[in-house]
Design a protein around this motif. Structure first.
Motif, PDB file in Angstrom:
ATOM      1  N   LEU A 210       0.812  -1.213   0.000  1.00  0.00           N
ATOM      2  CA  LEU A 210       0.000   0.000   0.000  1.00  0.00           C
ATOM      3  C   LEU A 210       0.848   1.267   0.000  1.00  0.00           C
ATOM      4  N   ARG A 211       1.976   1.227   0.714  1.00  0.00           N
ATOM      5  CA  ARG A 211       2.814   2.413   0.875  1.00  0.00           C
ATOM      6  C   ARG A 211       4.283   2.030   0.672  1.00  0.00           C
ATOM      7  N   PRO A 212       4.719   1.773  -0.541  1.00  0.00           N
ATOM      8  CA  PRO A 212       6.115   1.361  -0.765  1.00  0.00           C
ATOM      9  C   PRO A 212       7.092   2.397  -0.208  1.00  0.00           C
ATOM     10  N   ASP A 213       8.227   1.916   0.258  1.00  0.00           N
ATOM     11  CA  ASP A 213       9.265   2.790   0.827  1.00  0.00           C
ATOM     12  C   ASP A 213      10.585   2.501   0.119  1.00  0.00           C
ATOM     13  N   PRO A 214      10.749   2.985  -1.114  1.00  0.00           N
ATOM     14  CA  PRO A 214      11.940   2.638  -1.895  1.00  0.00           C
ATOM     15  C   PRO A 214      13.204   3.257  -1.312  1.00  0.00           C
ATOM     16  N   PRO A 215      14.349   2.626  -1.553  1.00  0.00           N
ATOM     17  CA  PRO A 215      15.628   3.144  -1.032  1.00  0.00           C
ATOM     18  C   PRO A 215      16.147   4.267  -1.925  1.00  0.00           C
ATOM     19  N   LEU A 216      15.526   5.445  -1.849  1.00  0.00           N
ATOM     20  CA  LEU A 216      15.810   6.515  -2.799  1.00  0.00           C
ATOM     21  C   LEU A 216      17.258   6.982  -2.732  1.00  0.00           C
ATOM     22  N   ALA A 217      17.812   7.070  -1.531  1.00  0.00           N
ATOM     23  CA  ALA A 217      19.191   7.545  -1.404  1.00  0.00           C
ATOM     24  C   ALA A 217      20.183   6.577  -2.033  1.00  0.00           C
ATOM     25  N   ALA A 218      19.794   5.312  -2.179  1.00  0.00           N
ATOM     26  CA  ALA A 218      20.704   4.309  -2.744  1.00  0.00           C
ATOM     27  C   ALA A 218      20.999   4.569  -4.207  1.00  0.00           C
ATOM     28  N   GLY A 219      20.107   5.258  -4.918  1.00  0.00           N
ATOM     29  CA  GLY A 219      20.369   5.558  -6.321  1.00  0.00           C
ATOM     30  C   GLY A 219      21.546   6.497  -6.492  1.00  0.00           C
ATOM     31  N   VAL A 220      21.565   7.557  -5.703  1.00  0.00           N
ATOM     32  CA  VAL A 220      22.683   8.505  -5.767  1.00  0.00           C
ATOM     33  C   VAL A 220      23.974   7.841  -5.307  1.00  0.00           C
ATOM     34  N   SER A 221      23.909   7.075  -4.212  1.00  0.00           N
ATOM     35  CA  SER A 221      25.133   6.437  -3.715  1.00  0.00           C
ATOM     36  C   SER A 221      25.687   5.436  -4.715  1.00  0.00           C
ATOM     37  N   ALA A 222      24.799   4.748  -5.441  1.00  0.00           N
ATOM     38  CA  ALA A 222      25.260   3.804  -6.460  1.00  0.00           C
ATOM     39  C   ALA A 222      25.959   4.537  -7.600  1.00  0.00           C
ATOM     40  N   ALA A 223      25.380   5.658  -8.039  1.00  0.00           N
ATOM     41  CA  ALA A 223      26.001   6.441  -9.103  1.00  0.00           C
ATOM     42  C   ALA A 223      27.370   6.952  -8.665  1.00  0.00           C
ATOM     43  N   GLN A 224      27.451   7.419  -7.436  1.00  0.00           N
ATOM     44  CA  GLN A 224      28.728   7.928  -6.920  1.00  0.00           C
ATOM     45  C   GLN A 224      29.771   6.826  -6.812  1.00  0.00           C
ATOM     46  N   ALA A 225      29.314   5.583  -6.606  1.00  0.00           N
ATOM     47  CA  ALA A 225      30.244   4.451  -6.478  1.00  0.00           C
ATOM     48  C   ALA A 225      30.630   3.860  -7.823  1.00  0.00           C
ATOM     49  N   GLY A 226      30.068   4.384  -8.899  1.00  0.00           N
ATOM     50  CA  GLY A 226      30.444   3.911 -10.229  1.00  0.00           C
ATOM     51  C   GLY A 226      29.561   2.840 -10.815  1.00  0.00           C
ATOM     52  N   ALA A 227      28.303   2.766 -10.414  1.00  0.00           N
ATOM     53  CA  ALA A 227      27.382   1.780 -10.988  1.00  0.00           C
ATOM     54  C   ALA A 227      27.373   1.891 -12.508  1.00  0.00           C
ATOM     55  N   THR A 228      27.389   0.754 -13.168  1.00  0.00           N
ATOM     56  CA  THR A 228      27.430   0.744 -14.632  1.00  0.00           C
ATOM     57  C   THR A 228      26.051   0.669 -15.270  1.00  0.00           C
ATOM     58  N   ALA A 229      25.063   0.150 -14.521  1.00  0.00           N
ATOM     59  CA  ALA A 229      23.679   0.071 -15.006  1.00  0.00           C
ATOM     60  C   ALA A 229      22.773   0.038 -13.787  1.00  0.00           C
ATOM     61  N   MET A 230      21.535   0.510 -13.973  1.00  0.00           N
ATOM     62  CA  MET A 230      20.619   0.518 -12.825  1.00  0.00           C
ATOM     63  C   MET A 230      19.195   0.723 -13.324  1.00  0.00           C
ATOM     64  N   LEU A 231      18.229   0.158 -12.579  1.00  0.00           N
ATOM     65  CA  LEU A 231      16.815   0.439 -12.817  1.00  0.00           C
ATOM     66  C   LEU A 231      16.012   0.202 -11.550  1.00  0.00           C
ATOM     67  N   ASP A 232      14.769   0.699 -11.590  1.00  0.00           N
ATOM     68  CA  ASP A 232      13.798   0.517 -10.524  1.00  0.00           C
ATOM     69  C   ASP A 232      13.075  -0.804 -10.735  1.00  0.00           C
ATOM     70  N   LEU A 233      12.980  -1.616  -9.699  1.00  0.00           N
ATOM     71  CA  LEU A 233      12.310  -2.912  -9.806  1.00  0.00           C
ATOM     72  C   LEU A 233      10.816  -2.729  -9.543  1.00  0.00           C
ATOM     73  N   SER A 234      10.092  -2.396 -10.598  1.00  0.00           N
ATOM     74  CA  SER A 234       8.651  -2.189 -10.471  1.00  0.00           C
ATOM     75  C   SER A 234       7.847  -3.369 -10.993  1.00  0.00           C
ATOM     76  N   ASP A 235       8.393  -4.136 -11.926  1.00  0.00           N
ATOM     77  CA  ASP A 235       7.631  -5.187 -12.599  1.00  0.00           C
ATOM     78  C   ASP A 235       8.131  -6.592 -12.284  1.00  0.00           C
ATOM     79  N   GLY A 236       8.935  -6.737 -11.262  1.00  0.00           N
ATOM     80  CA  GLY A 236       9.445  -8.048 -10.895  1.00  0.00           C
ATOM     81  C   GLY A 236      10.924  -8.179 -11.221  1.00  0.00           C
ATOM     82  N   LEU A 237      11.625  -8.927 -10.387  1.00  0.00           N
ATOM     83  CA  LEU A 237      13.074  -9.057 -10.534  1.00  0.00           C
ATOM     84  C   LEU A 237      13.471  -9.667 -11.872  1.00  0.00           C
TER      85      LEU A 237
END
Length: 364
Positions: A210-237
């Protein structure tokens, strides 16, 4: 009880606008024909999403507050998945005339609470009458000088990592659909079938739907750490991992033993749902395979947790909140186009997955 049809558009907006957060990037908020947001980076990230009554939410389960939190979460997660910081959103709302005003103001409060962790503003939108409830949000974000993290950057040898929870939203939905939870979330203990109070583990799962709580800060931290690809898991892993795999021309091999903590959190709900839906007897009789299979489907195919999936170069120290769940491998180009985003593009422990690839909101 005041309903939407009892007030003019201006009167409804007078109740809504004071509830909305301004946001740190807002130069001009609601009140004019358009809002103005700062874009010091010289670029901005934009995404949009829609929630339709009886397809994405049901009012017998969800309060206006729930829908506001959910709408904010799924849109802000898309910005975070690009490695950007969300700055502002605008909302288009369609409401039937008999909608209670408290539902609409609850929506505004839910949006505000969803935006609060990242300081994003709710800076305007549009209000219209219609035959059913529809919430459409457009959200903007700031890359803060970083390149966007795309789906197409994964390379062989990269580590696949996950942030957030897995399968919780699907389990919460299953509890609701099975009739095990009778009322929307509230501050009081929830009642389930036969007058039994909802156990804490179930409440967390229902809240995740009912009230998802996504790890929003993790997106910025991943980019800062050099993530090569990323997406939001909305439709299943499986479905979303397949999107990275196909965009990058690689195969993602996921660890069959990953998500052990999530499996533990889901086990009690799986027993209850299995019993309630005929997979086992009311005396908690379903076999281990039935329960484990249901948990597996929630983990691998369940949607709308809005966690993040990313790939990082081998040897990268993963930021806080991220857990390694697999590896990226080479794959023949023709084999990448697996059906539904799974097939040979995504494997589990080196084998094709047995579960279906995920959720499709257009066909659901």
């Amino acid at each position: 009880m005041t309903r939407v049809r009892d007030l003019s558009e201006e009167q409804i907006l007078e109740r809504i606008v004071p509830l909305l957060p301004r946001g740190s990037a807002t130069l001009l908020g609601p009140g004019d024909d358009a809002a103005v947001l700062a874009a010091p980076d010289g670029r901005f990230v934009v995404s949009t999403d829609v929630l339709v009554e009886d397809r994405h939410f049901r009012t017998r389960w969800s309060t206006g507050y729930d829908v506001g939190r959910r709408a904010a979460a799924q849109n802000l997660a898309d910005i975070a998945a690009m490695g950007a910081r969300p700055t502002g959103l605008v909302t288009s709302l369609v409401v039937p005339g008999d909608t209670e005003l408290d539902w609409v103001t609850g929506l505004a409060t839910g949006l505000a609470d969803g935006c609060a962790p990242v300081g994003a503003g709710a800076v305007g939108g549009d209000l219209s009458g219609g035959p059913s409830l529809v919430v459409c949000i457009t959200v903007h974000g700031d890359l803060e000088g970083r390149p966007p993290v795309l789906r197409s950057g994964a390379r062989p040898g990269d580590v696949v990592a996950h942030a957030g929870v897995r399968g919780w939203s699907a389990a919460g939905l299953a509890l609701l659909e099975a009739g095990l939870v009778r009322t929307p979330l509230s501050a009081a203990p929830l009642e389930v079938a036969d007058g039994v109070l909802l156990e804490d583990a179930w409440e967390r799962l229902v809240a995740a739907y009912l009230r998802p709580d996504p790890p929003l800060a993790a997106g910025v931290s991943a980019a800062q750490a050099g993530a090569t690809a990323m997406l939001d898991l909305s439709d299943g892993l499986l479905r979303d991992a397949g999107r990275i795999a196909r965009a990058s021309g690689v195969r993602l091999d996921l660890d069959a033993g990953a998500f052990a903590k999530d499996r533990e959190a889901l086990h009690s709900a799986a027993r209850a749902v299995a019993a309630a839906t005929g997979l086992g007897d009311p005396g908690w009789g379903p076999g281990t395979a039935d329960i484990d299979g249901l948990v597996g489907r929630w983990i691998w195919a369940g949607g709308e947790d809005h966690g993040l999936l990313a790939t990082f170069p081998a040897g990268t120290e993963l930021p806080a909140g991220w857990t390694a769940v697999g590896r990226v491998h080479e794959v023949a180009g023709a084999a990448v186009a697996g059906p539904g985003g799974a097939g040979p593009a995504v494997t589990i422990g080196g084998e094709p997955p047995a579960d279906q690839p995920g959720w499709d909101h257009f066909r659901a």
